[in-house]
Scaffold this active site. Structure first.
Site, short mmCIF file in Angstrom:
data_model
loop_
_atom_site.label_atom_id
_atom_site.label_comp_id
_atom_site.label_asym_id
_atom_site.label_seq_id
_atom_site.Cartn_x
_atom_site.Cartn_y
_atom_site.Cartn_z
N ARG A 73 -18.42 -2.63 8.43
CA ARG A 73 -17.09 -2.45 9.01
C ARG A 73 -16.95 -1.08 9.64
O ARG A 73 -17.47 -0.09 9.11
CB ARG A 73 -16.03 -2.61 7.91
N ARG A 120 0.82 -1.21 0.00
CA ARG A 120 0.00 0.00 0.00
C ARG A 120 0.86 1.26 0.00
O ARG A 120 0.31 2.36 -0.04
CB ARG A 120 -0.84 0.01 1.27
N ARG A 132 -9.89 7.38 4.22
CA ARG A 132 -9.26 6.24 3.54
C ARG A 132 -8.99 6.56 2.07
O ARG A 132 -7.96 6.18 1.53
CB ARG A 132 -10.14 5.00 3.64
N ARG A 146 -21.45 -1.20 1.59
CA ARG A 146 -20.84 -2.52 1.74
C ARG A 146 -21.23 -3.15 3.08
O ARG A 146 -21.30 -2.49 4.11
CB ARG A 146 -19.31 -2.39 1.70
#
Ligand code: ADP
Ligand code: ZN
Length: 214
Positions: free
Chosen positions: A158, A86, A169, A125
């Site tokens: 989440r 990442r 993010r 999600r």
């Protein structure tokens, strides 16, 4: 065969990885899943990564590399990395590790998805608390609301899929992970697929791309 999946949070790396590892007989390495498991166990590592994850920041490179090297030391299967590397530093660490094992990266697959699409996907999600299958309440809902089709366990949102954390993010991705595209583009193993399509279409496309290179 060792494959790296690159793409923004919500670009579909996890979904694609789950499909491909069975078809290609690879071992799925999701650093996000590893850290979430440690969090759930409340292990020392879990406690160390908790604040980074819940705020949408990256776990420090040194720690990520150490955890992976330990976990993968005895693994002989080909690897499918999802959510790692990442940062350029992690990519350099992976290169050094592969070199020391006499291995190399066979393909880097970038799932290209526009910013507004990933932001929407993350907000809708849901993840299975049992088998970790990924759903989307809009585009890919389970048959029974809140329950996993595959294993019957409850679905959850989440911690880092909550609105406040999503923006952070995506910014972290732009600042720290996007530079990896240039790092790998020049490597000769870089492949790109349109990640805005359905999961089935993305998988088909990526399998075709991998085959055309083999
Ligand atoms: P997503 O790709 O949807 O953002 P992940 O499950 O891959 O989700 O990662 C969730 C969180 O776990 C990240 O926001 C970060 O805090 C941590 N994390 C996962 N992989 C790495 C990594 N390679 N380096 C640093 N932090 C990581
Ligand atoms: Zn499940």
């Amino acid at each position: 065969m060792n494959i790296i999946l690159l793409g923004a949070p919500g670009s579909g790396k996890g979904t694609l990885a789950k499909g491909l590892v069975t078809k290609l007989a690879l071992f799925h390495v999701s650093t996000g899943d590893i850290f979430r498991e440690e969090l759930a166990k409340k292990s020392p590592l879990g406690q160390e990564v908790a604040s980074y994850m819940s705020s949408g920041r990256l776990v420090p490179d040194k720690l990520v590399l150490e955890v992976l090297k330990n976990r993968l030391a005895a693994e002989t299967r080909g690897l499918m990395f999802d959510g790692f590397p990442r940062t350029v530093e992690q990519a350099e660490g992976l290169d050094a590790w592969f070199t020391s094992r006499g291995q190399n990266i066979d393909a880097v697959v970038f799932l290209n998805v526009a910013d507004d699409v990933v932001a929407k996907r993350l907000g809708s999600r849901r993840t299975c608390s049992g088998c970790k299958k990924i759903y989307n309440v809009i585009s890919n809902p389970p048959a029974k609301e809140g329950v996993c089709d595959a294993c019957g366990k409850p679905l959850f949102t989440r911690e880092d899929d909550k609105a406040e954390v999503i923006a952070r993010r995506l910014q972290v991705y732009k600042d720290q992970t996007e530079p990896l595209l240039a790092y790998y583009r020049s490597s000769g193993v870089f492949l790109e697929a349109d990640g805005a399509q359905s999961p089935e279409a993305v998988e088909e496309k990526v399998l075709a791309l991998l085959k055309s290179r083999a």
